[in-house]
Motif scaffolding. Structure first.
Motif, short mmCIF file in Angstrom:
data_model
loop_
_atom_site.label_atom_id
_atom_site.label_comp_id
_atom_site.label_asym_id
_atom_site.label_seq_id
_atom_site.Cartn_x
_atom_site.Cartn_y
_atom_site.Cartn_z
N GLY A 171 42.69 56.56 -19.44
CA GLY A 171 42.43 57.42 -18.29
C GLY A 171 42.16 56.62 -17.03
N ALA A 172 41.37 55.57 -17.15
CA ALA A 172 41.05 54.74 -15.99
C ALA A 172 42.29 54.03 -15.47
CB ALA A 172 39.97 53.73 -16.36
N ARG A 173 43.11 53.54 -16.37
CA ARG A 173 44.33 52.86 -15.95
C ARG A 173 45.29 53.86 -15.28
NH1 ARG A 173 44.96 48.41 -14.66
NH2 ARG A 173 47.00 48.05 -15.59
N ALA A 174 45.34 55.08 -15.80
CA ALA A 174 46.18 56.10 -15.17
C ALA A 174 45.68 56.45 -13.77
CB ALA A 174 46.21 57.36 -16.04
N ALA A 175 44.38 56.24 -13.53
CA ALA A 175 43.81 56.48 -12.20
C ALA A 175 44.05 55.30 -11.26
CB ALA A 175 42.30 56.73 -12.32
N GLY A 176 44.63 54.22 -11.76
CA GLY A 176 44.89 53.05 -10.94
C GLY A 176 43.72 52.12 -10.81
N MET A 177 42.80 52.16 -11.78
CA MET A 177 41.58 51.36 -11.74
C MET A 177 41.61 50.26 -12.79
SD MET A 177 38.84 54.49 -11.35
CE MET A 177 39.01 55.70 -10.03
N ARG A 178 40.89 49.20 -12.51
CA ARG A 178 40.72 48.14 -13.50
C ARG A 178 39.55 48.49 -14.42
NH1 ARG A 178 40.24 43.16 -9.61
NH2 ARG A 178 39.29 44.79 -8.35
N VAL A 179 39.61 47.96 -15.64
CA VAL A 179 38.63 48.34 -16.66
C VAL A 179 38.06 47.10 -17.35
CG1 VAL A 179 38.17 49.83 -18.64
CG2 VAL A 179 40.09 50.36 -17.11
N ILE A 180 36.74 47.12 -17.52
CA ILE A 180 36.06 46.15 -18.37
C ILE A 180 35.71 46.86 -19.67
CG2 ILE A 180 33.99 44.74 -18.67
CD1 ILE A 180 33.93 44.43 -15.60
N GLY A 181 36.19 46.34 -20.78
CA GLY A 181 35.86 46.92 -22.07
C GLY A 181 34.48 46.48 -22.52
N PHE A 182 33.80 47.36 -23.26
CA PHE A 182 32.45 47.05 -23.74
C PHE A 182 32.35 47.32 -25.23
CE2 PHE A 182 27.97 48.23 -24.56
CZ PHE A 182 27.38 47.02 -24.21
N THR A 183 31.85 46.34 -25.96
CA THR A 183 31.73 46.47 -27.43
C THR A 183 30.31 46.22 -27.91
OG1 THR A 183 32.38 44.16 -27.76
CG2 THR A 183 34.15 45.81 -27.80
N GLY A 184 29.31 46.52 -27.07
CA GLY A 184 27.92 46.26 -27.43
C GLY A 184 27.19 47.40 -28.09
N GLY A 185 27.87 48.53 -28.33
CA GLY A 185 27.23 49.65 -28.99
C GLY A 185 27.19 49.49 -30.50
N SER A 186 26.32 50.23 -31.14
CA SER A 186 26.18 50.12 -32.60
C SER A 186 27.40 50.64 -33.35
CB SER A 186 24.94 50.91 -33.07
OG SER A 186 23.77 50.37 -32.51
N HIS A 187 28.28 51.37 -32.67
CA HIS A 187 29.45 51.94 -33.34
C HIS A 187 30.64 50.99 -33.32
CE1 HIS A 187 30.30 52.46 -29.12
NE2 HIS A 187 31.54 52.87 -29.38
N THR A 188 30.50 49.80 -32.75
CA THR A 188 31.65 48.89 -32.66
C THR A 188 32.17 48.52 -34.05
OG1 THR A 188 32.45 46.93 -31.47
CG2 THR A 188 30.37 46.71 -32.68
N TRP A 189 33.43 48.16 -34.13
CA TRP A 189 34.06 47.87 -35.42
C TRP A 189 34.93 46.63 -35.28
CZ3 TRP A 189 35.40 51.90 -32.20
CH2 TRP A 189 36.68 51.84 -31.65
N PRO A 190 35.29 45.98 -36.40
CA PRO A 190 36.19 44.83 -36.33
C PRO A 190 37.52 45.23 -35.67
CG PRO A 190 35.17 44.95 -38.50
CD PRO A 190 34.80 46.22 -37.78
N GLY A 191 37.91 44.48 -34.69
CA GLY A 191 39.13 44.81 -33.97
C GLY A 191 38.92 45.67 -32.75
#
Length: 226
Positions: A171-191
């Motif tokens: 959605g953010a990319r479709a809006a023309g914005m750059r994105v920083i991904g975040f994997t610090g939540g407890s729900h994160t998974w391998p990959g």
């Protein structure tokens, strides 16, 4: 530079709670899915979209009151167990850019979650629910991100989004914005980090302490026009 934050899984550690509730409730109707698979498959999606995917798997509709009862249980768990993502308050203290929240959660759920974690006053009134702005289209529609940019009068090219889900990144990319991904939540998974990168994140972090410097770097790379 405007910073647009997703809420669940980025500011508050709610995705793992939602996955647990959904996994438990679905088991009662014979749909066995682990907490980890719930997070992997469905994190970032609205319940309407999740329910359609599950009904396709089941081959029939979910019980009539299933969503309302699941929603009530989730609100109860969030009010009791929800915690802020570690380092968020300290990160906000250091962040020198305007900011807002762009989430798929309902306005009511956002207020509950942000009040519980003492974040509501740090963002209001700039707390935007995708299902309550424009045409009420949730991510991966870009609408909520474009709404946030318009509220601040900022060009989408001068926006950075912080997201934990591939749907949000699309959605953010479709809006023309750059994105920083975040994997610090407890729900994160391998990959998880690889999936966010593949979806279009310019970089991925797993600590909120790293975010201010990363946003400074992106602002220098493409500074906001004066």
């Amino acid at each position: 530079m405007l910073v647009l934050f997703d809420c669940d899984g980025v500011l508050v550690d709610s995705e793992i709670i939602a996955s647990r509730v959904d996994s438990e409730r679905l088991a009662t109707i014979g749909y066995d899915i682990s907490v980890q698979e719930m997070s992997h498959r469905f994190a970032g999606l609205t319940w309407d979209r999740i329910s359609k995917l599950i009904e396709a798997d089941l081959g029939h509709s979910l019980p009539e009151n299933f969503h309302a009862e699941t929603n009530a249980e989730l609100d109860k768990r969030l009010a009791k167990d929800l915690k802020i993502i570690p380092g968020v308050q300290e990160m906000l203290d250091k962040l020198d850019y305007p900011r807002c929240i762009c989430s798929n959660s309902s306005p009511e759920r956002l207020k509950l979650s942000l009040t519980k974690t003492k974040l509501y006053d740090r963002f209001r009134p700039y707390i935007f629910s995708a299902v309550a702005v424009r045409n009420n289209q949730p991510k991966p529609s870009p609408d909520v991100f474009l709404h946030g940019a318009e509220e601040f009068g900022v060009d989408p090219r001068d926006c950075v989004v912080v997201e934990d889900s591939t749907h949000g990144i699309h959605g953010a990319r479709a809006a023309g914005m750059r994105v920083i991904g975040f994997t610090g939540g407890s729900h994160t998974w391998p990959g998880h980090a690889d999936a966010l990168t593949a979806a279009g994140a310019v970089t991925v972090i797993n600590r909120m302490a790293d975010l201010p410097a990363m946003i400074d770097a992106l602002a220098a790379w493409n500074p906001v026009d004066e």
